[in-house]
Design an enzyme around this catalytic site. Structure first.
Site, PDB file in Angstrom:
ATOM      1  N   ARG A  63       0.816  -1.221   0.000  1.00  0.00           N
ATOM      2  CA  ARG A  63       0.000   0.000   0.000  1.00  0.00           C
ATOM      3  C   ARG A  63       0.854   1.277   0.000  1.00  0.00           C
ATOM      4  O   ARG A  63       0.476   2.277  -0.583  1.00  0.00           O
ATOM      5  CB  ARG A  63      -0.922  -0.053   1.232  1.00  0.00           C
ATOM      6  CG  ARG A  63      -1.956   1.057   1.303  1.00  0.00           C
ATOM      7  CD  ARG A  63      -2.937   0.752   2.424  1.00  0.00           C
ATOM      8  NE  ARG A  63      -3.649   1.928   2.884  1.00  0.00           N
ATOM      9  CZ  ARG A  63      -4.848   2.304   2.443  1.00  0.00           C
ATOM     10  NH1 ARG A  63      -5.452   1.614   1.516  1.00  0.00           N
ATOM     11  NH2 ARG A  63      -5.441   3.378   2.920  1.00  0.00           N
ATOM     12  N   ILE A  89      -7.431   7.813  -1.069  1.00  0.00           N
ATOM     13  CA  ILE A  89      -7.365   6.350  -1.133  1.00  0.00           C
ATOM     14  C   ILE A  89      -8.197   5.883   0.058  1.00  0.00           C
ATOM     15  O   ILE A  89      -8.062   6.426   1.167  1.00  0.00           O
ATOM     16  CB  ILE A  89      -5.895   5.855  -1.056  1.00  0.00           C
ATOM     17  CG1 ILE A  89      -5.795   4.322  -1.032  1.00  0.00           C
ATOM     18  CG2 ILE A  89      -5.153   6.402   0.133  1.00  0.00           C
ATOM     19  CD1 ILE A  89      -4.339   3.806  -1.116  1.00  0.00           C
ATOM     20  N   SER A  90      -9.085   4.899  -0.148  1.00  0.00           N
ATOM     21  CA  SER A  90      -9.997   4.477   0.918  1.00  0.00           C
ATOM     22  C   SER A  90      -9.246   3.836   2.077  1.00  0.00           C
ATOM     23  O   SER A  90      -8.145   3.299   1.907  1.00  0.00           O
ATOM     24  CB  SER A  90     -11.012   3.468   0.377  1.00  0.00           C
ATOM     25  OG  SER A  90     -11.691   3.996  -0.727  1.00  0.00           O
ATOM     26  N   GLN A  91      -9.904   3.858   3.237  1.00  0.00           N
ATOM     27  CA  GLN A  91      -9.400   3.168   4.434  1.00  0.00           C
ATOM     28  C   GLN A  91      -9.213   1.674   4.092  1.00  0.00           C
ATOM     29  O   GLN A  91     -10.052   1.092   3.397  1.00  0.00           O
ATOM     30  CB  GLN A  91     -10.482   3.340   5.502  1.00  0.00           C
ATOM     31  CG  GLN A  91     -10.247   2.653   6.804  1.00  0.00           C
ATOM     32  CD  GLN A  91     -11.524   2.706   7.665  1.00  0.00           C
ATOM     33  OE1 GLN A  91     -12.588   3.135   7.210  1.00  0.00           O
ATOM     34  NE2 GLN A  91     -11.398   2.272   8.887  1.00  0.00           N
TER      35      GLN A  91
END
Ligand code: SAH
Length: 242
Positions: A63, A89-91
């Site tokens: 990530r 960017i999503s959790q």
């Protein structure tokens, strides 16, 4: 003699600095590996994500390579992060939750709307056969396309354009995941879902949305509400929210 010694000590210094840099890089990479493992245990598995392929993909995809340098130390934290151009960017948990809900098979062909950093696409690319992903912001689409290619994904295809319209040439899809939020479910996406196909989409107004799972059965969509969420808006090319 003195000149020779200076040359020698300069050479030693270069070797030393190189070694130091290499050691720092290795220990940083090990830190990220540890943080990623911890992220999967604490944020994903402990909260009930059970799908093996999803857990494996979250363990594998680095990530920290998908976030800008200035927020890299927070790459494995339990929240969304800015990726530039006002987007996020999503959790990690939301990425895992949405991916698990899609119940992907290794032979599936998936459409993603909102490429952003390319991270969600990489997770999908680890599990499904082919991933088609659309991003409306050109610089984000280009950046993700080259990053995904550099990492080596040959099954992820990035298009710059308006995802509301889907990707008719590659349709129908076994699964569709939408990572920006429209006020209604776009008709073209409903049409491009296979019979038996699944769609995850955050629908609602700008501030309150629900993550909805849609399953297509004999041309009808069965709808289940799964989680309250807040995603960035789905916009058209003039910037207006759908
Ligand atoms: N899946 C991404 C999250 C990106 S945030 C990730 O893993 O990083 C949502 C993205 O949707 C933003 O990059 C935004 O620019 C994009 N977006 C908004 N409206 C869109 C549209 N109509 N078509 C395609 N992408 C859109």
């Amino acid at each position: 003699m003195i000149i020779r010694l200076t040359k020698l000590s300069n050479a030693c210094l270069v070797v030393l600095i190189t070694l130091l840099l290499a050691t720092t890089c290795i220990s940083k990479a090990q830190d990220f590996n540890r943080l990623r493992e911890k992220m999967v245990e604490d944020q994903i598995a402990r909260r009930g994500i059970k799908s093996k392929p999803v857990l494996e993909a979250m363990r594998k995809v680095e990530r920290h390579k998908f976030v800008p340098r200035n927020v890299i130390d927070g790459a494995y934290n339990d929240h969304p992060l800015p990726i530039g151009e006002g987007q996020t960017i999503s959790q990690p948990y939301i990425v895992a939750f949405m991916t698990e809900a899609l119940a992907l098979k290794p032979t599936d062909r998936v459409l993603e709307i909102g490429t952003g950093s390319g991270y969600q696409a990489a997770i999908l690319g680890e599990i499904a056969e082919e991933v088609y992903t659309i991003e409306i912001v050109e610089v984000l689409g280009q950046r993700s396309d080259s990053l995904l290619k550099k990492i080596g994904y040959q099954n992820i295809f990035v298009r710059i354009g308006d995802g509301y319209l889907g990707w008719p040439e590659a349709a129908p899809f076994d699964a569709i995941i939408v990572t920006c939020s429209p006020s209604k479910i776009p008709q073209p996406l409903q049409d491009q879902l296979k019979d038996g196909g699944r769609m995850m989409i955050p629908v609602g107004d700008t501030f309150t949305q629900e993550l909805v799972l849609l399953v297509k059965e004999k041309d009808k969509l069965k709808r289940q509400s799964r989680l309250p969420v807040r995603f960035v808006p789905m916009r058209d090319s003039s910037g207006k929210r759908y």
